[in-house]
Design a protein around this motif. Structure first.
Motif, PDB file in Angstrom:
ATOM      1  N   ILE A  12       0.835  -1.204   0.000  1.00  0.00           N
ATOM      2  CA  ILE A  12       0.000   0.000   0.000  1.00  0.00           C
ATOM      3  C   ILE A  12       0.872   1.256   0.000  1.00  0.00           C
ATOM      4  O   ILE A  12       0.634   2.208  -0.748  1.00  0.00           O
ATOM      5  N   LEU A  13       1.915   1.247   0.820  1.00  0.00           N
ATOM      6  CA  LEU A  13       2.799   2.419   0.906  1.00  0.00           C
ATOM      7  C   LEU A  13       3.635   2.595  -0.358  1.00  0.00           C
ATOM      8  O   LEU A  13       3.958   3.728  -0.736  1.00  0.00           O
ATOM      9  N   ILE A  14       3.961   1.492  -1.032  1.00  0.00           N
ATOM     10  CA  ILE A  14       4.668   1.606  -2.317  1.00  0.00           C
ATOM     11  C   ILE A  14       3.798   2.352  -3.327  1.00  0.00           C
ATOM     12  O   ILE A  14       4.268   3.249  -4.040  1.00  0.00           O
ATOM     13  N   VAL A  15       2.517   2.021  -3.352  1.00  0.00           N
ATOM     14  CA  VAL A  15       1.591   2.688  -4.275  1.00  0.00           C
ATOM     15  C   VAL A  15       1.466   4.171  -3.932  1.00  0.00           C
ATOM     16  O   VAL A  15       1.564   5.038  -4.805  1.00  0.00           O
ATOM     17  N   LEU A  16       1.240   4.496  -2.659  1.00  0.00           N
ATOM     18  CA  LEU A  16       1.075   5.892  -2.242  1.00  0.00           C
ATOM     19  C   LEU A  16       2.346   6.702  -2.489  1.00  0.00           C
ATOM     20  O   LEU A  16       2.298   7.861  -2.924  1.00  0.00           O
ATOM     21  N   THR A  17       3.492   6.077  -2.225  1.00  0.00           N
ATOM     22  CA  THR A  17       4.770   6.760  -2.448  1.00  0.00           C
ATOM     23  C   THR A  17       5.007   7.024  -3.934  1.00  0.00           C
ATOM     24  O   THR A  17       5.486   8.100  -4.316  1.00  0.00           O
ATOM     25  N   SER A  18       4.656   6.068  -4.766  1.00  0.00           N
ATOM     26  CA  SER A  18       4.824   6.245  -6.216  1.00  0.00           C
ATOM     27  C   SER A  18       4.013   7.444  -6.701  1.00  0.00           C
ATOM     28  O   SER A  18       4.492   8.262  -7.502  1.00  0.00           O
ATOM     29  N   GLY A  19       2.794   7.569  -6.215  1.00  0.00           N
ATOM     30  CA  GLY A  19       1.956   8.703  -6.584  1.00  0.00           C
ATOM     31  C   GLY A  19       2.570  10.017  -6.158  1.00  0.00           C
ATOM     32  O   GLY A  19       2.567  11.008  -6.909  1.00  0.00           O
ATOM     33  N   GLU A  20       3.124  10.041  -4.953  1.00  0.00           N
ATOM     34  CA  GLU A  20       3.722  11.269  -4.422  1.00  0.00           C
ATOM     35  C   GLU A  20       4.961  11.678  -5.217  1.00  0.00           C
ATOM     36  O   GLU A  20       5.173  12.854  -5.514  1.00  0.00           O
ATOM     37  N   ILE A  21       5.793  10.694  -5.571  1.00  0.00           N
ATOM     38  CA  ILE A  21       7.025  10.986  -6.316  1.00  0.00           C
ATOM     39  C   ILE A  21       6.699  11.557  -7.698  1.00  0.00           C
ATOM     40  O   ILE A  21       7.284  12.553  -8.135  1.00  0.00           O
ATOM     41  N   ILE A  22       5.740  10.939  -8.398  1.00  0.00           N
ATOM     42  CA  ILE A  22       5.362  11.420  -9.728  1.00  0.00           C
ATOM     43  C   ILE A  22       4.766  12.821  -9.636  1.00  0.00           C
ATOM     44  O   ILE A  22       5.030  13.682 -10.474  1.00  0.00           O
ATOM     45  N   SER A  23       3.976  13.073  -8.595  1.00  0.00           N
ATOM     46  CA  SER A  23       3.405  14.407  -8.398  1.00  0.00           C
ATOM     47  C   SER A  23       4.500  15.448  -8.184  1.00  0.00           C
ATOM     48  O   SER A  23       4.450  16.545  -8.753  1.00  0.00           O
ATOM     49  N   MET A  24       5.510  15.095  -7.398  1.00  0.00           N
ATOM     50  CA  MET A  24       6.619  16.030  -7.153  1.00  0.00           C
ATOM     51  C   MET A  24       7.406  16.290  -8.433  1.00  0.00           C
ATOM     52  O   MET A  24       7.803  17.419  -8.716  1.00  0.00           O
ATOM     53  N   LEU A  39      -2.799   3.024 -10.050  1.00  0.00           N
ATOM     54  CA  LEU A  39      -2.005   1.870  -9.619  1.00  0.00           C
ATOM     55  C   LEU A  39      -2.841   0.889  -8.805  1.00  0.00           C
ATOM     56  O   LEU A  39      -2.708  -0.335  -8.960  1.00  0.00           O
ATOM     57  N   PHE A  40      -3.715   1.419  -7.947  1.00  0.00           N
ATOM     58  CA  PHE A  40      -4.590   0.530  -7.175  1.00  0.00           C
ATOM     59  C   PHE A  40      -5.553  -0.209  -8.093  1.00  0.00           C
ATOM     60  O   PHE A  40      -5.798  -1.412  -7.914  1.00  0.00           O
ATOM     61  N   LEU A  41      -6.120   0.487  -9.079  1.00  0.00           N
ATOM     62  CA  LEU A  41      -7.030  -0.178 -10.018  1.00  0.00           C
ATOM     63  C   LEU A  41      -6.325  -1.307 -10.759  1.00  0.00           C
ATOM     64  O   LEU A  41      -6.851  -2.423 -10.864  1.00  0.00           O
ATOM     65  N   ILE A  42      -5.132  -1.017 -11.261  1.00  0.00           N
ATOM     66  CA  ILE A  42      -4.360  -2.065 -11.958  1.00  0.00           C
ATOM     67  C   ILE A  42      -4.080  -3.228 -11.016  1.00  0.00           C
ATOM     68  O   ILE A  42      -4.201  -4.400 -11.388  1.00  0.00           O
ATOM     69  N   GLY A  43      -3.722  -2.890  -9.780  1.00  0.00           N
ATOM     70  CA  GLY A  43      -3.449  -3.926  -8.786  1.00  0.00           C
ATOM     71  C   GLY A  43      -4.668  -4.775  -8.484  1.00  0.00           C
ATOM     72  O   GLY A  43      -4.587  -6.019  -8.434  1.00  0.00           O
ATOM     73  N   PHE A  44      -5.836  -4.121  -8.292  1.00  0.00           N
ATOM     74  CA  PHE A  44      -7.061  -4.863  -7.990  1.00  0.00           C
ATOM     75  C   PHE A  44      -7.488  -5.739  -9.160  1.00  0.00           C
ATOM     76  O   PHE A  44      -8.094  -6.794  -8.980  1.00  0.00           O
ATOM     77  N   TRP A  45      -7.180  -5.291 -10.378  1.00  0.00           N
ATOM     78  CA  TRP A  45      -7.556  -6.075 -11.556  1.00  0.00           C
ATOM     79  C   TRP A  45      -6.549  -7.179 -11.869  1.00  0.00           C
ATOM     80  O   TRP A  45      -6.795  -7.996 -12.754  1.00  0.00           O
ATOM     81  N   THR A  46      -5.418  -7.198 -11.176  1.00  0.00           N
ATOM     82  CA  THR A  46      -4.381  -8.203 -11.465  1.00  0.00           C
ATOM     83  C   THR A  46      -4.024  -9.021 -10.216  1.00  0.00           C
ATOM     84  O   THR A  46      -4.630 -10.057  -9.960  1.00  0.00           O
ATOM     85  N   PHE A  47      -3.066  -8.516  -9.430  1.00  0.00           N
ATOM     86  CA  PHE A  47      -2.505  -9.368  -8.377  1.00  0.00           C
ATOM     87  C   PHE A  47      -2.966  -9.033  -6.967  1.00  0.00           C
ATOM     88  O   PHE A  47      -2.816  -9.854  -6.048  1.00  0.00           O
ATOM     89  N   MET A  48      -3.526  -7.855  -6.731  1.00  0.00           N
ATOM     90  CA  MET A  48      -3.890  -7.469  -5.361  1.00  0.00           C
ATOM     91  C   MET A  48      -5.210  -8.113  -4.935  1.00  0.00           C
ATOM     92  O   MET A  48      -6.181  -8.100  -5.701  1.00  0.00           O
ATOM     93  N   PRO A  49      -5.266  -8.667  -3.718  1.00  0.00           N
ATOM     94  CA  PRO A  49      -6.567  -9.107  -3.192  1.00  0.00           C
ATOM     95  C   PRO A  49      -7.467  -7.898  -2.969  1.00  0.00           C
ATOM     96  O   PRO A  49      -6.993  -6.797  -2.693  1.00  0.00           O
ATOM     97  N   LYS A  50      -8.776  -8.090  -3.075  1.00  0.00           N
ATOM     98  CA  LYS A  50      -9.726  -6.985  -2.950  1.00  0.00           C
ATOM     99  C   LYS A  50      -9.674  -6.333  -1.570  1.00  0.00           C
ATOM    100  O   LYS A  50     -10.007  -5.152  -1.420  1.00  0.00           O
TER     101      LYS A  50
END
Length: 394
Positions: A12-24, A39-50
């Motif tokens: 979860i923190l990897i996703v949030l951090t990625s968003g912050e870095i790209i925003s900066m 990133l969460f949508l892609i994750g939910f549609w692929t490997f992340m449990p709901k």
């Protein structure tokens, strides 16, 4: 796939951090919440449990505690003296919110339906708290697509607000720079004196605790106590608990019971905001490509209606209160992003126009207080109150 608590937390923190870095890297032009949502949508549609958000411990009851503490904390950020000095800005910002509500609840209702506009309007007027309140209310009523819409509204509104605000702010910076170069230096000195008066220490009814007693435990205890009071008083006076948290936070800070910027002093603000930001993306686990296609038209339609409403009201009230049309419109647009984007956009616009430090200081002193007060009025105050009211209408 199952993850341990710390494994889910890390993802979860990897996703949030990625968003912050790209925003900066894009100077906030690409919002961090948009990147994280994708990133969460892609994750939910692929490997992340709901249920990865809950697996990472970003679920009730910690989310509820975070909401209470953060909203009381928001009250401690308010400087009533500064808000009163910027009363014109406050009125224009509130007029923009009114314009959003008028457009969405009339034309929007006709085009998209009552439940859709009720759930989408509060997130459009503000930030994460309004979005969570409306998405939770929709989920509780079994309105899955409406809950996703409330989340997506928070994610997407900045894409409309950023470029329009950048254009308005750059135009205003050029106007002020022209005034400065044509004899505005003396006015700048007068503004500096007024600003120093506003920032003078405020006397409180209750004297502050000695520094050694202002520990995280003590500060969190006081915030928790005020939040608990709100939860007890709210049902009695029929006001939403979270709205009351904001009001009691202001009162508690004004009398001296609560420290200013309480959670910052307790070194807890960052973690509690992380809890909320992670939780808001939990609704996206229910979003399918078909559902996103279904909500796309109401999503962008309501945003467009809201911006039109803000523009009309800013023109009317801005002219009456002596604001340029671009500054008035920029103040209302803060509802679409709030802090820190209002701070970043203002500085970027000024840097692109001004050449000397003296010019920058003059323009900043005029524009930045207006943008910050407008953002606080729309996102921190008005959106929470509107969400507390609209929850009952859903």
């Amino acid at each position: 796939m199952n993850y341990s608590v710390i494994g889910a937390f890390t993802i979860i923190l990897i996703v949030l951090t990625s968003g912050e870095i790209i925003s900066m890297k894009t100077k906030a032009f690409v919002p961090s919440v948009f990147v994280s949502a994708v990133l969460f949508l892609i994750g939910f549609w692929t490997f992340m449990p709901k249920d990865i958000i809950a697996m990472g411990s970003f679920a009730a009851p910690i989310v509820n505690v975070a909401m209470y503490l953060l909203l009381v904390h928001m009250g401690t950020l308010m400087n009533l003296k500064e808000l009163l000095s910027q009363w014109r800005t406050v009125l224009i910002a509130l007029a923009g919110i009114f314009g959003i509500c008028i457009m969405t609840l009339t034309i929007g209702k006709t085009l998209f339906g009552w439940q859709t506009v009720v759930a989408a309007t509060p997130p459009l007027t503000g930030g994460v708290v309004a979005s969570i309140l409306m998405s939770k209310a929709a989920t509780d009523k079994g309105l899955t697509s409406i809950a996703v819409l409330a989340t997506c509204m928070y994610v997407m509104q900045g894409f409309v607000g950023y470029p329009i605000s950048a254009f308005c702010l750059k135009k205003e910076a050029k106007r002020l720079l022209g005034l400065y170069r044509n004899g505005g230096k003396e006015a700048h000195l007068a503004k500096s004196e007024t600003a120093s008066e506003l920032t003078s220490p405020r006397k409180k009814l209750i004297p502050p605790l000695p520094e050694e007693y202002q520990t995280p435990y003590v500060i969190l205890l006081k915030l928790g106590f005020v939040g608990w009071l709100a939860s007890k008083i709210g049902p009695v006076v029929h006001i939403n608990d979270f709205v009351l948290c904001l009001i009691l936070g202001v009162i508690g800070c004004e009398i001296g019971f609560l420290e200013e910027k309480s959670l910052n002093k307790a070194n807890s603000f960052g973690f509690l905001m992380t809890v909320l930001m992670a939780f808001i993306f939990a609704n996206l686990s229910q979003a399918t490509p078909a559902m996103l296609k279904q909500i796309a038209i109401p999503l962008f339609g309501i945003i467009i209606l809201g911006v039109i409403g803000m523009y009309i009201m800013s023109l009317i009230l801005g002219k009456a209160l002596g604001f340029s049309k671009q500054m008035a419109f920029a103040c209302t647009l803060t509802a679409l992003y709030g802090f820190p984007a209002d701070y970043i956009l203002t500085h970027e616009a000024i840097k692109s126009v001004c050449e000397t430090n003296e010019e920058k200081e003059y323009v900043i002193d005029d524009m930045l207080p207006k943008m910050l007060v407008a953002g606080f009025t729309t996102v921190t105050i008005a959106s929470v109150i509107i969400a507390g009211f609209f929850v009952k209408l859903l």
